[in-house]
Design a protein around this motif. Structure first.
Motif, PDB file in Angstrom:
ATOM      1  N   GLY A   1      -4.716  -5.339  -1.524  1.00 44.37           N
ATOM      2  CA  GLY A   1      -5.207  -5.222  -0.161  1.00 44.37           C
ATOM      3  C   GLY A   1      -6.509  -5.977  -0.043  1.00 44.37           C
ATOM      4  N   GLY A   2      -7.163  -5.812   1.073  1.00 46.89           N
ATOM      5  CA  GLY A   2      -8.424  -6.492   1.296  1.00 46.89           C
ATOM      6  C   GLY A   2      -8.608  -6.788   2.762  1.00 46.89           C
TER       7      GLY A   2
ATOM      8  N   ILE B   1       0.150  -1.233   6.315  1.00 52.90           N
ATOM      9  CA  ILE B   1       1.401  -1.120   5.565  1.00 52.90           C
ATOM     10  C   ILE B   1       2.199  -2.411   5.713  1.00 52.90           C
ATOM     11  N   GLU B   2       2.728  -2.906   4.605  1.00 60.12           N
ATOM     12  CA  GLU B   2       3.656  -4.041   4.623  1.00 60.12           C
ATOM     13  C   GLU B   2       4.900  -3.615   3.875  1.00 60.12           C
ATOM     14  N   GLU B   3       6.052  -3.674   4.540  1.00 62.19           N
ATOM     15  CA  GLU B   3       7.312  -3.198   3.973  1.00 62.19           C
ATOM     16  C   GLU B   3       8.130  -4.290   3.296  1.00 62.19           C
ATOM     17  N   GLN B   4       7.809  -5.556   3.556  1.00 61.32           N
ATOM     18  CA  GLN B   4       8.581  -6.663   3.003  1.00 61.32           C
ATOM     19  C   GLN B   4       7.678  -7.529   2.140  1.00 61.32           C
ATOM     20  N   ASN B   5       8.151  -8.693   1.775  1.00 60.72           N
ATOM     21  CA  ASN B   5       7.388  -9.597   0.915  1.00 60.72           C
ATOM     22  C   ASN B   5       6.515 -10.535   1.748  1.00 60.72           C
ATOM     23  N   TYR B   6       5.669  -9.930   2.584  1.00 59.77           N
ATOM     24  CA  TYR B   6       4.758 -10.676   3.441  1.00 59.77           C
ATOM     25  C   TYR B   6       3.383 -10.055   3.320  1.00 59.77           C
ATOM     26  N   ALA B   7       2.525 -10.405   4.264  1.00 60.29           N
ATOM     27  CA  ALA B   7       1.214  -9.768   4.369  1.00 60.29           C
ATOM     28  C   ALA B   7       1.056  -9.239   5.785  1.00 60.29           C
ATOM     29  N   GLN B   8       0.380  -8.128   5.910  1.00 59.94           N
ATOM     30  CA  GLN B   8       0.123  -7.519   7.214  1.00 59.94           C
ATOM     31  C   GLN B   8      -1.378  -7.456   7.403  1.00 59.94           C
TER      32      GLN B   8
ATOM     33  N   ARG C   1      -6.091  -5.854   5.582  1.00 59.49           N
ATOM     34  CA  ARG C   1      -4.853  -6.492   5.149  1.00 59.49           C
ATOM     35  C   ARG C   1      -4.180  -5.744   4.003  1.00 59.49           C
ATOM     36  N   ALA C   2      -2.850  -5.830   3.992  1.00 58.32           N
ATOM     37  CA  ALA C   2      -2.022  -5.387   2.875  1.00 58.32           C
ATOM     38  C   ALA C   2      -1.175  -6.572   2.444  1.00 58.32           C
ATOM     39  N   SER C   3      -1.168  -6.876   1.156  1.00 55.29           N
ATOM     40  CA  SER C   3      -0.438  -8.038   0.627  1.00 55.29           C
ATOM     41  C   SER C   3       0.682  -7.566  -0.278  1.00 55.29           C
TER      42      SER C   3
ATOM     43  N   PHE D   1     -10.124 -12.093   1.294  1.00 50.53           N
ATOM     44  CA  PHE D   1     -10.677 -11.461   0.099  1.00 50.53           C
ATOM     45  C   PHE D   1      -9.703 -10.368  -0.306  1.00 50.53           C
ATOM     46  N   GLU D   2      -9.066 -10.567  -1.452  1.00 43.60           N
ATOM     47  CA  GLU D   2      -7.997  -9.688  -1.916  1.00 43.60           C
ATOM     48  C   GLU D   2      -8.408  -8.997  -3.208  1.00 43.60           C
TER      49      GLU D   2
END
Length: 160
Positions: A52-53, A20-27, A140-142, A67-68
């Motif tokens: 994601g990816g 999960i990413e709540e802001q304008n970033y990547a997790q 990852r979540a983008s 890889f997204e």
């Protein structure tokens, strides 16, 4: 929940591993193993947001391949370096099941500088790149302008 300062987190739930990413970033949430030559696959469902990816050959200091795959049918292979990001490959693909709650299987084979990308068991792209030879794999979540949540299942890693 494994939370980050950027408002994201990772947690196991009944339906899979949520990133999960709540802001304008990547997790990204990492496996605890450095790998060189490998094949990796995972099934991803985007349930909120865009893309994601997974990262691979990630040095965990802003140096990695990513890889997204996005729920609108786009995919990209990104190269991250210290303070830089560039797209190595990118396109739309009819192989991607679009929309939310759609299972897409993502995979990569990394052998030396040779990288092969797969979507839903079909090869979609190949590239030779010598930027990184080893590192970690991270789901990852983008987030591009909003929250994103991906659910990951059936992760498999083969060392080559």
């Amino acid at each position: 929940v494994n939370s980050s300062a950027n408002g994201g987190g990772c947690q196991f739930e009944q339906d899979g591993y949520h990133v999960i990413e709540e802001q304008n970033y990547a997790q990204a949430c990492y496996m605890n193993r450095n790998v060189t030559n490998f094949a990796f696959e995972v099934t991803m469902n985007i349930i909120k947001g865009n893309c994601g990816g997974f990262n691979f050959r990630d040095q965990r200091q802003s140096s990695a391949y990513h890889f997204e795959v996005c729920q609108d049918g786009r995919y990209r292979l990104l190269l991250y370096g210290p303070h830089t990001a560039s797209t190595l490959l990118g396109n739309t693909s009819a192989l991607i099941k679009t929309g939310y709650h759609q299972a897409n299987q993502l995979a990569v084979i990394a052998l030396g500088s040779f990288l092969i990308l797969y979507l839903n068991k079909q090869r979609v792209d190949t590239i030779t790149d010598t930027s990184y030879s080893d590192g970690f794999i991270g789901l990852r979540a983008s987030a591009y302008g909003g929250q994103v949540e991906g659910v990951y299942t059936n992760a498999k890693l083969w060392l080559l």
